[in-house]
Design an enzyme around this catalytic site. Structure first.
Site, mmCIF file in Angstrom:
data_model
loop_
_atom_site.group_PDB
_atom_site.id
_atom_site.type_symbol
_atom_site.label_atom_id
_atom_site.label_comp_id
_atom_site.label_asym_id
_atom_site.label_seq_id
_atom_site.Cartn_x
_atom_site.Cartn_y
_atom_site.Cartn_z
ATOM 1 N N CYS A 80 0.304 -6.741 -10.424
ATOM 2 C CA CYS A 80 1.126 -5.545 -10.617
ATOM 3 C C CYS A 80 1.607 -5.012 -9.261
ATOM 4 C CB CYS A 80 0.336 -4.520 -11.427
ATOM 5 S SG CYS A 80 1.428 -3.427 -12.328
ATOM 6 N N HIS A 171 -2.302 -6.661 -15.641
ATOM 7 C CA HIS A 171 -3.628 -6.343 -15.090
ATOM 8 C C HIS A 171 -4.689 -7.254 -15.713
ATOM 9 C CE1 HIS A 171 -3.213 -2.394 -12.895
ATOM 10 N NE2 HIS A 171 -2.017 -2.507 -13.447
ATOM 11 N N GLU A 173 -7.584 -7.907 -14.815
ATOM 12 C CA GLU A 173 -8.950 -7.371 -14.695
ATOM 13 C C GLU A 173 -9.286 -6.436 -15.844
ATOM 14 O OE1 GLU A 173 -6.370 -6.221 -13.217
ATOM 15 O OE2 GLU A 173 -6.533 -4.060 -12.876
HETATM 16 N N1 GLN Z 1 4.566 0.963 -10.775
HETATM 17 C C1 GLN Z 1 3.658 0.570 -9.738
HETATM 18 C C2 GLN Z 1 4.407 0.277 -8.443
HETATM 19 O O1 GLN Z 1 5.565 0.219 -8.425
HETATM 20 C C3 GLN Z 1 2.848 -0.630 -10.152
HETATM 21 C C4 GLN Z 1 2.004 -0.282 -11.353
HETATM 22 C C5 GLN Z 1 0.680 -0.969 -11.389
HETATM 23 O O2 GLN Z 1 0.232 -1.573 -10.415
HETATM 24 N N2 GLN Z 1 0.019 -0.832 -12.501
HETATM 25 O O3 GLN Z 1 3.806 0.102 -7.441
#
Ligand code: GLN
Length: 218
Positions: A80, A171, A173
């Site tokens: 992410c 995610h 995890e």
């Molecule tokens: N929206 C976040 C970003 O731009 C990422 C979201 C996440 O890691 N769950 O950094």
């Protein structure tokens, strides 16, 4: 000796990564300083807020240190926000946001998912479905040559790999499924993963990858 996998612990969702990696046979340690980084074999960059993480990487002196290790071939898993930090192009990022630019993908922040910010869905992988938890997830809008797509959702890439660099827009995890972490441990250290944990939801288990850091010429 099991590999020591560092989890970048400046901000965001790092604790659950360490638990999952330990279940897969790795030792883990939290990375907050260049000294911490020097003691690990590989690094997980967790979810969180990529612009904040970018700032903290700079102020802690870790940005340069991590970039140097990546250029020598250190294995990295970015999830992410961590994926955003690895991407060569970040769309809708903050103007001062930096990335390591080590994976040739274009990602757009906060763009995955339709009306809703966060959702769960089944990801298609060569090893069967993987439960995907998406939280304000980045969308991979372009995948460069040489980058393998290991997981997709509705035909869109959500899990990609090039060499020792693995990135997920979701995610893993939080999935209650350690296969992706087991796959990463197998990339870092083939042969060190306990039975039942090494079959990645992510591609060929035990794929032959040279995990030794390349010696810098000159
Ligand atoms: N929206 C976040 C970003 O731009 C990422 C979201 C996440 O890691 N769950 O950094």
């Amino acid at each position: 000796m099991p590999p020591v996998i560092g989890v970048l612990a400046l901000q965001g969702a790092f604790a659950a990564h360490a638990e999952s990696l330990r279940r897969c046979g790795a030792s883990t340690s939290e990375v907050r300083t260049p000294g911490d980084l020097a003691a690990v074999d590989a690094l997980v960059m967790p979810g969180g807020e990529s612009s904040t993480m970018s700032q903290l990487l700079e102020s802690s002196g870790l940005f340069t240190a991590v970039a140097a290790r990546i250029s020598k071939g250190m294995a990295v898993l970015g999830t992410c926000a961590g994926m955003i930090l690895l991407a060569s192009e970040v769309l809708d990022g903050r103007s001062d946001q930096r990335s390591f630019s080590t994976l040739d993908i274009s990602v757009r922040r906060n763009a995955f998912g339709r009306q809703i910010d966060s959702f769960e869905a089944s990801i298609d992988t060569p090893e069967g479905p993987f439960h995907g938890v998406f939280i304000r997830a980045p969308r991979i809008e372009r995948v460069g040559p040489g980058v393998d797509i290991l997981g997709s959702l509705d035909g869109e890439p959500v899990l990609v790999r090039r060499g020792n660099v693995l990135a997920a827009s979701f995610h893993p995890e939080l999935a209650g499924d350690d296969r992706l972490h087991g796959y990463f441990v197998s990339v870092v250290s083939p042969g060190d993963v306990p039975d039942g944990h090494h079959r990645a939801g992510a591609g060929p288990a035990g794929a032959a990858v040279d995990t030794r850091e390349r010696k810098r010429e000159g």
